[in-house]
Design a protein around this motif. Sequence first.
Motif, mmCIF file in Angstrom:
data_model
loop_
_atom_site.group_PDB
_atom_site.id
_atom_site.type_symbol
_atom_site.label_atom_id
_atom_site.label_comp_id
_atom_site.label_asym_id
_atom_site.label_seq_id
_atom_site.Cartn_x
_atom_site.Cartn_y
_atom_site.Cartn_z
ATOM 1 N N THR A 124 47.015 27.962 38.143
ATOM 2 C CA THR A 124 47.636 28.429 39.382
ATOM 3 C C THR A 124 47.991 29.904 39.282
ATOM 4 O OG1 THR A 124 48.512 26.229 39.813
ATOM 5 C CG2 THR A 124 49.565 28.061 40.973
ATOM 6 N N ALA A 125 48.521 30.310 38.148
ATOM 7 C CA ALA A 125 48.871 31.726 37.968
ATOM 8 C C ALA A 125 47.626 32.606 38.023
ATOM 9 C CB ALA A 125 49.615 31.927 36.649
ATOM 10 N N TRP A 126 46.543 32.166 37.377
ATOM 11 C CA TRP A 126 45.292 32.935 37.434
ATOM 12 C C TRP A 126 44.786 33.014 38.868
ATOM 13 C CZ3 TRP A 126 43.813 36.302 34.103
ATOM 14 C CH2 TRP A 126 44.047 36.131 32.738
ATOM 15 N N ALA A 127 44.845 31.899 39.588
ATOM 16 C CA ALA A 127 44.357 31.876 40.975
ATOM 17 C C ALA A 127 45.185 32.795 41.860
ATOM 18 C CB ALA A 127 44.375 30.452 41.513
ATOM 19 N N ASN A 128 46.503 32.719 41.730
ATOM 20 C CA ASN A 128 47.367 33.558 42.553
ATOM 21 C C ASN A 128 47.254 35.031 42.176
ATOM 22 O OD1 ASN A 128 48.153 31.291 43.922
ATOM 23 N ND2 ASN A 128 50.105 31.090 42.865
ATOM 24 N N LEU A 129 47.058 35.292 40.895
ATOM 25 C CA LEU A 129 46.818 36.670 40.462
ATOM 26 C C LEU A 129 45.547 37.194 41.127
ATOM 27 C CD1 LEU A 129 47.455 39.129 38.664
ATOM 28 C CD2 LEU A 129 46.159 37.986 36.833
ATOM 29 N N GLY A 130 44.520 36.365 41.160
ATOM 30 C CA GLY A 130 43.278 36.755 41.833
ATOM 31 C C GLY A 130 43.509 37.038 43.304
ATOM 32 N N GLY A 131 44.315 36.205 43.955
ATOM 33 C CA GLY A 131 44.632 36.427 45.364
ATOM 34 C C GLY A 131 45.378 37.732 45.583
ATOM 35 N N ILE B 187 40.550 27.643 44.915
ATOM 36 C CA ILE B 187 39.935 28.641 44.029
ATOM 37 C C ILE B 187 38.493 28.886 44.445
ATOM 38 C CG2 ILE B 187 39.201 29.134 41.661
ATOM 39 C CD1 ILE B 187 41.732 27.525 40.766
ATOM 40 N N LEU B 188 37.734 27.818 44.698
ATOM 41 C CA LEU B 188 36.353 27.974 45.145
ATOM 42 C C LEU B 188 36.296 28.741 46.466
ATOM 43 C CD1 LEU B 188 34.919 24.432 44.322
ATOM 44 C CD2 LEU B 188 34.473 26.571 43.095
ATOM 45 N N GLY B 189 37.238 28.456 47.362
ATOM 46 C CA GLY B 189 37.286 29.164 48.639
ATOM 47 C C GLY B 189 37.551 30.647 48.453
ATOM 48 N N GLN C 166 37.743 33.581 38.271
ATOM 49 C CA GLN C 166 36.823 32.888 37.356
ATOM 50 C C GLN C 166 37.603 32.194 36.238
ATOM 51 O OE1 GLN C 166 33.854 32.157 37.928
ATOM 52 N NE2 GLN C 166 32.958 33.745 39.198
ATOM 53 N N ARG C 167 38.642 32.856 35.742
ATOM 54 C CA ARG C 167 39.485 32.222 34.714
ATOM 55 C C ARG C 167 40.154 30.977 35.285
ATOM 56 N NH1 ARG C 167 41.282 35.804 30.340
ATOM 57 N NH2 ARG C 167 42.360 33.964 29.577
ATOM 58 N N ALA C 168 40.664 31.088 36.523
ATOM 59 C CA ALA C 168 41.303 29.937 37.172
ATOM 60 C C ALA C 168 40.310 28.804 37.350
ATOM 61 C CB ALA C 168 41.873 30.359 38.528
#
Length: 150
Positions: free
Chosen positions: A52-59, A87-89, A75-77
């Motif tokens: 979740t942290a990786w995904a939100n960081l990406g956002g 994440i895919l979205g 990609q890490r997420a």
Amino acid sequence: MNRSRRRKQKKLTKANLAHALEHAELAMTARNWSVAIDAYHQILRIDNKNGTAWANLGGAYIETGAVGKAEEALQRANAITPGSIPILGNLANLKKQLGDVQAAEQYYRKILLSEPGSARAWHELAQVKRFKAGDPDIETMQSLYETGTR
């Protein structure tokens, strides 16, 4: 390090993590991207496997225009939580922004494998795909529309 000290350190780390997560979420809500990015980096220093942290960081990186860092974080997420629809979205939308419509289409199709009736995924796919007469995707979308599937 003795057992008592390890337990104390673990509690401290968990407390830091909970505080950092709350801080990061507040920063995201406030659209304060630099604070959110710093908070997610702090979280990842404590828990590098936090998808979740990786995904939100990406956002957050997407919002700042740091697309290379955004893609790396997403990609890490995705590696930690493969198949996550959000994440895919985000990966698909990032690829679409970058003009890589083939990669975007692949990510939208991965979403549709999990959620075949996702109107949003079909809508986004239709934005990047060129359709020809007789395309089976047209039939699928028409069928979903007629049955009211969402």
